[in-house]
Every structure is written in C-alpha cells, then in structure tokens.
Scaffold this motif. Structure first.
Motif, mmCIF file in Angstrom:
data_model
loop_
_atom_site.group_PDB
_atom_site.id
_atom_site.type_symbol
_atom_site.label_atom_id
_atom_site.label_comp_id
_atom_site.label_asym_id
_atom_site.label_seq_id
_atom_site.Cartn_x
_atom_site.Cartn_y
_atom_site.Cartn_z
ATOM 1 N N LEU A 504 0.823 -1.203 0.000
ATOM 2 C CA LEU A 504 0.000 0.000 0.000
ATOM 3 C C LEU A 504 0.865 1.264 0.000
ATOM 4 O O LEU A 504 0.556 2.241 -0.685
ATOM 5 C CB LEU A 504 -0.924 -0.016 1.221
ATOM 6 C CG LEU A 504 -1.874 1.174 1.379
ATOM 7 C CD1 LEU A 504 -2.950 1.122 0.308
ATOM 8 C CD2 LEU A 504 -2.524 1.176 2.752
ATOM 9 N N LEU A 505 1.966 1.266 0.750
ATOM 10 C CA LEU A 505 2.870 2.419 0.765
ATOM 11 C C LEU A 505 3.476 2.657 -0.612
ATOM 12 O O LEU A 505 3.603 3.808 -1.064
ATOM 13 C CB LEU A 505 3.982 2.209 1.804
ATOM 14 C CG LEU A 505 3.553 2.137 3.271
ATOM 15 C CD1 LEU A 505 4.776 1.991 4.176
ATOM 16 C CD2 LEU A 505 2.764 3.381 3.668
ATOM 17 N N LEU A 506 3.876 1.586 -1.312
ATOM 18 C CA LEU A 506 4.410 1.731 -2.668
ATOM 19 C C LEU A 506 3.339 2.247 -3.622
ATOM 20 O O LEU A 506 3.621 3.009 -4.550
ATOM 21 C CB LEU A 506 4.960 0.392 -3.165
ATOM 22 C CG LEU A 506 6.170 -0.162 -2.390
ATOM 23 C CD1 LEU A 506 6.603 -1.500 -2.980
ATOM 24 C CD2 LEU A 506 7.335 0.824 -2.418
ATOM 25 N N GLU A 507 2.099 1.841 -3.375
ATOM 26 C CA GLU A 507 0.983 2.326 -4.187
ATOM 27 C C GLU A 507 0.799 3.835 -3.997
ATOM 28 O O GLU A 507 0.518 4.569 -4.954
ATOM 29 C CB GLU A 507 -0.278 1.577 -3.770
ATOM 30 C CG GLU A 507 -1.415 1.636 -4.763
ATOM 31 C CD GLU A 507 -2.581 0.743 -4.332
ATOM 32 O OE1 GLU A 507 -3.658 0.905 -4.902
ATOM 33 O OE2 GLU A 507 -2.398 -0.091 -3.423
ATOM 34 N N LEU A 508 0.974 4.326 -2.762
ATOM 35 C CA LEU A 508 0.872 5.759 -2.479
ATOM 36 C C LEU A 508 1.955 6.547 -3.215
ATOM 37 O O LEU A 508 1.728 7.668 -3.671
ATOM 38 C CB LEU A 508 0.983 6.011 -0.973
ATOM 39 C CG LEU A 508 -0.289 5.881 -0.145
ATOM 40 C CD1 LEU A 508 0.047 5.889 1.334
ATOM 41 C CD2 LEU A 508 -1.262 6.999 -0.479
ATOM 42 N N VAL A 509 3.161 5.970 -3.335
ATOM 43 C CA VAL A 509 4.287 6.672 -3.962
ATOM 44 C C VAL A 509 4.166 6.657 -5.477
ATOM 45 O O VAL A 509 4.425 7.666 -6.142
ATOM 46 C CB VAL A 509 5.622 6.028 -3.523
ATOM 47 C CG1 VAL A 509 6.776 6.580 -4.346
ATOM 48 C CG2 VAL A 509 5.860 6.291 -2.045
ATOM 49 N N THR A 510 3.773 5.539 -6.047
ATOM 50 C CA THR A 510 3.803 5.387 -7.503
ATOM 51 C C THR A 510 2.462 5.678 -8.171
ATOM 52 O O THR A 510 2.426 5.982 -9.362
ATOM 53 C CB THR A 510 4.224 3.958 -7.883
ATOM 54 O OG1 THR A 510 3.223 3.030 -7.404
ATOM 55 C CG2 THR A 510 5.561 3.604 -7.249
ATOM 56 N N GLY A 511 1.371 5.580 -7.427
ATOM 57 C CA GLY A 511 0.060 5.736 -8.038
ATOM 58 C C GLY A 511 -0.290 4.584 -8.958
ATOM 59 O O GLY A 511 -1.170 4.707 -9.809
ATOM 60 N N ARG A 512 0.403 3.443 -8.799
ATOM 61 C CA ARG A 512 0.162 2.297 -9.671
ATOM 62 C C ARG A 512 -0.533 1.167 -8.909
ATOM 63 O O ARG A 512 -0.399 1.054 -7.695
ATOM 64 C CB ARG A 512 1.487 1.761 -10.232
ATOM 65 C CG ARG A 512 2.259 2.788 -11.048
ATOM 66 C CD ARG A 512 3.460 2.141 -11.716
ATOM 67 N NE ARG A 512 4.237 3.100 -12.496
ATOM 68 C CZ ARG A 512 5.239 2.760 -13.310
ATOM 69 N NH1 ARG A 512 5.578 1.494 -13.435
ATOM 70 N NH2 ARG A 512 5.895 3.687 -13.979
ATOM 71 N N ARG A 513 -1.232 0.325 -9.663
ATOM 72 C CA ARG A 513 -1.824 -0.862 -9.058
ATOM 73 C C ARG A 513 -0.716 -1.852 -8.688
ATOM 74 O O ARG A 513 0.351 -1.860 -9.322
ATOM 75 C CB ARG A 513 -2.800 -1.514 -10.029
ATOM 76 C CG ARG A 513 -4.027 -0.668 -10.318
ATOM 77 C CD ARG A 513 -4.938 -1.334 -11.327
ATOM 78 N NE ARG A 513 -4.345 -1.350 -12.660
ATOM 79 C CZ ARG A 513 -4.935 -1.901 -13.719
ATOM 80 N NH1 ARG A 513 -6.098 -2.495 -13.586
ATOM 81 N NH2 ARG A 513 -4.349 -1.871 -14.898
ATOM 82 N N PRO A 514 -0.948 -2.698 -7.683
ATOM 83 C CA PRO A 514 0.089 -3.662 -7.296
ATOM 84 C C PRO A 514 0.543 -4.552 -8.452
ATOM 85 O O PRO A 514 1.721 -4.876 -8.570
ATOM 86 C CB PRO A 514 -0.585 -4.474 -6.188
ATOM 87 C CG PRO A 514 -1.574 -3.543 -5.613
ATOM 88 C CD PRO A 514 -2.088 -2.732 -6.753
ATOM 89 N N ILE A 515 -0.391 -4.984 -9.271
ATOM 90 C CA ILE A 515 -0.051 -5.778 -10.460
ATOM 91 C C ILE A 515 -0.645 -5.060 -11.661
ATOM 92 O O ILE A 515 -1.862 -4.913 -11.763
ATOM 93 C CB ILE A 515 -0.589 -7.215 -10.359
ATOM 94 C CG1 ILE A 515 0.006 -7.924 -9.151
ATOM 95 C CG2 ILE A 515 -0.286 -7.979 -11.639
ATOM 96 C CD1 ILE A 515 -0.513 -9.332 -8.942
ATOM 97 N N GLU A 516 0.215 -4.615 -12.564
ATOM 98 C CA GLU A 516 -0.218 -3.824 -13.709
ATOM 99 C C GLU A 516 0.517 -4.288 -14.956
ATOM 100 O O GLU A 516 1.740 -4.232 -15.021
ATOM 101 C CB GLU A 516 0.046 -2.341 -13.438
ATOM 102 C CG GLU A 516 -0.561 -1.407 -14.456
ATOM 103 C CD GLU A 516 -0.362 0.039 -14.048
ATOM 104 O OE1 GLU A 516 0.725 0.578 -14.311
ATOM 105 O OE2 GLU A 516 -1.275 0.629 -13.428
ATOM 106 N N ARG A 517 -0.237 -4.778 -15.934
ATOM 107 C CA ARG A 517 0.336 -5.307 -17.178
ATOM 108 C C ARG A 517 1.386 -6.384 -16.905
ATOM 109 O O ARG A 517 2.450 -6.433 -17.520
ATOM 110 C CB ARG A 517 0.946 -4.177 -18.011
ATOM 111 C CG ARG A 517 -0.042 -3.105 -18.443
ATOM 112 C CD ARG A 517 0.623 -2.081 -19.345
ATOM 113 N NE ARG A 517 -0.327 -1.033 -19.700
ATOM 114 C CZ ARG A 517 -0.476 0.089 -19.030
ATOM 115 N NH1 ARG A 517 0.256 0.293 -17.955
ATOM 116 N NH2 ARG A 517 -1.342 1.001 -19.409
ATOM 117 N N GLY A 518 1.081 -7.231 -15.940
ATOM 118 C CA GLY A 518 1.972 -8.330 -15.607
ATOM 119 C C GLY A 518 3.171 -7.948 -14.772
ATOM 120 O O GLY A 518 3.998 -8.808 -14.454
ATOM 121 N N LYS A 519 3.303 -6.676 -14.390
ATOM 122 C CA LYS A 519 4.444 -6.223 -13.601
ATOM 123 C C LYS A 519 4.018 -6.021 -12.155
ATOM 124 O O LYS A 519 3.007 -5.389 -11.873
ATOM 125 C CB LYS A 519 5.000 -4.922 -14.173
ATOM 126 C CG LYS A 519 5.570 -5.068 -15.584
ATOM 127 C CD LYS A 519 6.120 -3.742 -16.093
ATOM 128 C CE LYS A 519 6.714 -3.897 -17.496
ATOM 129 N NZ LYS A 519 7.269 -2.620 -18.019
#
Length: 629
Positions: A504-519
């Motif tokens: 969740l903290l990484l999501e706050l920093v990047t604005g990305r979903r945890p799994i996005e386009r296989g990454k």
C-alpha cells in the motif's frame, strides 16, 4: 497593515480588500500596529476576542478598529469606539422570524417558535456548514435573504410541506467555514410528521438542493433531533392501549391458569415464542452462520423495513459502490445522519461466518482510523451491515483520479500514518488481537478531512493466546497484496498485514496498481532503486501528480515500504514500529504528526477537473477470495 503577534511583527497585506474580519477568535497576542502600507479601500479591521494587550493608533485614521474582548479593553480602557461591540456585527444574530411584540395575535407556548408569517410552530432545525463562500461582507443581510428565498422556493416547487424558512447567527469557523442556523417551518400545521422530516433531511444529504452559485459553495447539513412529530400523541395513545390490553390479557391468563393447568402450560409456551420473536437473533441460523449468535457491544439490529425506508427502497440514486459481495447504499436516518449500508446480493453471500465475524469485530473496536459499525440486518434472507458514512470514498478511487481529489505528498503521508495507526490498534491494543487479512487501497476509506479509516473486516481473524502469534488457515486475500510467506505456509500472522501495508505504501508513492500489465510493483521498485542517487532514481515510476513537487523524506518512506515487504516475516517491522517511522518522516518534512488531517482539497472546480495524470485504469483489482494451495 502591521500586526504584532507574540511580540514578532508580521506584515499582512490586504490589496484591494475593504474588510479584514477573519482574524477573530484566533488567540492573537501582542501589540496591534496600523502602518501606512495598506489598501486605501480598507475600512474595517475586526480583531475581537483575541489576546491583544496594546494598540498603536498612529496609522490608519480612517479605518474602523474593533478590539472588544481583548485584554486592552479590560485593563487600559482605550478608545471606547474600539472596545464597543457594534449593533451590526458579522457574528451578531441575523434572524428573519418576527419578534413576539410584532405578532400580537400569536400565542406561542414556551417551546414553540414564531415563523416569519407570525404563526406558532415547531420547526425542524439544524446547521448549514458552507465550505466555500464567494462574499466577504457578512453584515450584508441581502446575502442571507437571497439564500432564504432560494430555499423557500425550492421546497415549495418540490411540493414539500414547508411554509417558510429562517436563517440566523452567521459565524465564521476555522478553515473559513460559514455556519448558519436553519429553521424550517411546517405548512398547514404546527409540526412535521416523520415523513416530512425524513424527506427534508434526505434532500440535504443527497445534495438535491443547490444554493445560489454566485454566493455559496459546497455545504453540509447537520440536522437536530426532532421531538415534536405530529403522530407522537397517537403513538402514545396506541402504546397506552397496548399496555392496558396486555395487562388485562395477563390477568385473564392468570385466572384461567388456576382452572386449567394444561391451558396455562400452553399459554406459557406461547409467551416464550413471542419473546423469541422479539429477540433480534431469533432467526440466526447457527448451522448456516457457522457459529453462535454475535456477541455485540454497541451495534444495533435494524429491520429490513427500516433500511428500505432509509434508502428510498434501495434506489439506484443512493447506490455508492459495488463489489463481489453486492452493493453499498447511502441511507439517511430520521435524525439526518448519513450511513452506508452494505447489502450482500442474493446468491453471493459472503457466508454466515464472515458476516458474523465482521459484526463481532467492528462492534468491539473503536478508533478514529477504523470505520465504525452502527448495526446490521439479518432477516428475510438478507445480510446487511450499517456503517458510518465516509464521504470521500476509498483511497483507490482517489489515487485513480475518480474522486476528483488530488493528494499532494503531505496528504499522502497523513493517510499513510492514519492507516498505520488503525492497523496498529488492531494488532496491539485490541483484545484479542485482530489480523485484518485484506489490507488494500479499496479498504482504506477517506472522510471529509481525508482522515484514513481501515474498513472491510469480512476476512479478519482473531489470535488467541493459545495460537502463539499465528493462525493456520486457508489462504485468503487479494492478489498483489498477499504475503508470500503466508501463501506458502498457510500460517497467518500480524506480519502478513505488514506485508500488505508495505505494498500500500508503494501504491501511495507510484500511483500504480500492485499488479499492472503483468508487472509487480514490489519487483519494479526494487529493480529501479539506486540509493546512490537523489530520490533513489525512482523518477520514472513516481506518481506524476507528485513527481514535480518537493518530496522531502521520500527515500526514508521507500526504505520503510521495502522493509515491510521483505520475504521473511521475522525481518519485517511491527505496525507499531511502522507508525513511529512515519511520524519521524513527517517531522523531517516539517509536519506535526499529531495534528488533525487536512481538509479535503476537493472544491467544485477541482472535482470537475478530475485528474488525467494517473496511470490507474478503469478496471478494479479489488478481488478478495480464496487462493488454491
């Protein structure tokens, strides 16, 4: 204009303004000094009810100064004009109903109020909180007359039982909020019925009424309890009749029991069945719910008919969300309070055990960063949970740009701290400790001040002393947030929540979903990090909304997130340690971790602009379920 605050002279420019009245009730101290650098249009400086001890009146001879309520007026008795509260005052009572003397024909009781039409009535009252106003002259009564006329016309055009409305006592509150007392008078009688009050409260809560756009901005209405319903007397008569009838029936049964023991036995069984029916858990199916009835602390049982009424028959207009379990509806209680009603759809119930678990857990926990459960409904094959209404939706909706609220770096730190505190409370202060098991951005809700609240306890587990810190259980959670150690061993621990929180903290920093386009976000950040460079060389994967702003403390924030997602649970910090580290980061940034959360930045303009900078797509990844092991 110069104002000496706490013996430090601060210059406050006022270009083009005519009145400076927003500094009342602010505990300003020291000496007030009026210099020469102020607008020639400035005519009023209102500093009532502060702590000003001296006044240098050499400058600003044409400016009206108001210092009533300051020590200078009590101790030195300076110029009387400064210390006298004028009759026309921004915080004085502005009211539209006539005085009793102007209505000689009216004879109101002690708890009735004169309406603007000189009739006695019991009005429905409350407070209008305006979060934005487009005028500065609070003394101008025409502003309130325009609002009052607009309100009256709205009610009458919509065929509501309203005769007139009254506004009074305008007050400027902190954060530039304007507070107005509102009284709504009934039409054709001296009081409202329950339907009338419920309809009026629903109109305000549903934002059906729009104030004059050239004067007033967004608003919230807090209604008072209404204790004068027109059907109250009839209800009392009915209740009295029921009591008398029950007493007579009991006497008859007592006499019959002396004549026929068998008859008395059957009557006793009948009374027991009636008592069982009145029990809100009478229909709780122990087999289907996988356990005994919930043990509650504070939550109440709502009937299906009540919730149907509060949501206008579960209308689509009141739908505020949906998921695999069903839908969430906004409802309005009779006192005007908003609630969120989570209704499981037929055929996809979360299961009696999960339903019972969420009721029991949330009725026991009470923390500002954990969503409050008000009650539940378990009848007619329905499973519904009634929560406090959290107006700004989920963190996922905000990060994806759907809510129109933009989060700068400081607000993201405050949301991270609030979420961490709520989770730490569940782990360390709840008795027994609670593992959430489904921490993710869709389960972090934001209230009107953007205070984070942990929600959705359907998958949560209790840890008893005998379980030694872990529970062996079937793997459940959301892909992308799931602790790999828990997935491999099926042993659920508090560190499993810590892993999800790190994502969740990484999501706050990047604005990305945890799994996005296989990454996978954890792997992407770990590969891109270079601790020898500024911001760890993460510029390419930072959320564009904050990429070009000051990100002081970002490196420590990323270090904390990566420590939470370490492979071994033993190497991860506890949530208490996570809270302390976020507090330290906020102090580095220059923030007070104990201050209240900032108010929402979402205005009419900002909400309409939305955000096009977020890499979130339209597809939600909010799946909670069981994974094969």
């Amino acid at each position: 204009m110069h104002i000496n605050l706490a013996h430090q002279c601060t210059t406050i420019p006022c270009p083009g303004c005519s009145q400076l009245w927003g500094l009342k009730h602010n505990k300003l101290t020291g000496t007030l000094s009026i210099g020469m650098e102020f607008s020639n249009q400035l005519s009023l400086v209102d500093l009532q009810n502060n702590e000003i001890t001296d006044f240098d009146g050499t400058g600003g001879k044409n400016i009206q100064i108001r210092l009533a309520g300051n020590p200078i007026c009590e101790e030195t008795g300076v110029t009387k004009n400064c210390c006298v509260v004028p009759q026309s005052n921004p915080t004085s009572l502005y009211t539209t109903p006539p005085s009793p003397s102007s209505c000689p024909s009216a004879t109101c009781s002690s708890d009735q109020v004169y309406s603007p039409r000189c009739t006695c009535a019991y009005p429905y009252t409350g407070i209008l909180f305006f979060r934005g106003i487009l005028f500065s002259d609070l003394e101008n009564s025409t502003i309130y007359v325009a609002l009052q006329t607009n309100l009256t016309q709205f009610f009458q055009l919509n065929n509501l039982p309203v005769d007139s409305v009254s506004l009074s006592n305008p007050i400027m509150a902190p954060y530039s909020y304007l507070l107005l007392n509102l009284s709504i008078f009934p039409y054709g009688q001296d009081r409202f019925n329950r339907t009338g009050v419920s309809t009026i409260a629903f109109i305000f809560s549903n934002q059906s009424y729009k104030p004059p756009p050239n004067l007033y901005g967004p608003y919230v209405f807090h209604g008072d309890a209404y204790n004068h319903f027109s059907d109250t007397k009839n209800s009392k008569k009915s209740t009295t009749s029921i009591i008398i009838g029950a007493a007579v029936g009991g006497s008859v049964l007592l006499l019959l029991s002396l004549l026929a023991g068998v008859y008395a036995f059957h009557q006793k069984k009948k009374a027991e069945r009636a008592s069982l029916e009145s029990n809100p858990f009478a229909h709780w199916d122990v087999k289907k719910s996988s356990g005994s009835i919930p043990q509650l602390k504070g939550a109440r049982c709502f009937s299906f008919e009540e919730l149907k009424k509060y949501t206008n028959n579960f209308s689509e207009a009141n739908g505020i969300g949906s998921g695999g379990y069903g839908k969430v509806y906004r409802g309005t209680l009779p006192n005007g309070e908003l609630v969120a009603i989570k209704r499981a759809q037929q055929g996809s119930m979360q299961g009696g055990l999960e339903f019972k678990t969420e009721i029991e857990l949330l009725s026991r926990v009470h923390h500002k960063n954990v969503v409050s459960l008000l009650g539940f409904c378990f009848e007619r094959g329905e499973q519904m949970l009634i929560y406090e209404y959290v107006p700004n939706g989920s963190l996922y909706e905000t990060l994806s740009g759907k809510s129109g609220i933009r989060l700068d770096w400081t607000r993201r730190l405050k949301i991270a701290l609030g979420s961490a505190r709520g989770l730490a409370y569940l782990h360390e202060l709840a008795n027994p400790p609670i593992i959430h098991r489904d921490i993710k951005s869709t389960n972090i809700l934001l209230d009107q001040h953007l205070t984070a609240k942990v929600a959705d306890f359907g998958l949560s587990k209790l840890i008893s002393d005998s379980e030694k810190g872990h529970v062996t259980t079937q793997v459940k959670g959301t892909m992308g947030y799931l602790d790999p150690e828990y997935y491999m061993t099926q042993q659920l621990t508090e560190k499993s929540d810590v892993y999800s929180f790190g994502v969740l903290l990484l999501e706050l920093v990047t604005g990305r979903r945890p799994i996005e386009r296989g990454k996978y976000i954890v792997r992407e950040v770990r590969m891109a990090m270079d601790k020898t460079k500024g911001l760890y060389s993460l510029h390419q994967i930072l959320d564009p909304t904050i990429a070009d702003t000051s990100l002081k403390g970002l490196e420590k924030f990323v270090d904390l997130a990566m420590s939470c997602v370490k492979e071994s649970g033993a190497d991860r910090p506890t949530m208490g340690e996570v809270v302390k580290e976020i507090e330290n980061i906020m102090q580095i940034v220059g923030m007070n971790p104990n201050a209240e959360s900032a108010t929402s930045s979402s205005s009419y303009e900002e909400a309409s602009k939305g955000s096009t900078l977020h890499p979130y797509g339209d597809q939600s990844f909010a799946y909670s379920g069981t994974f094969p092991v």
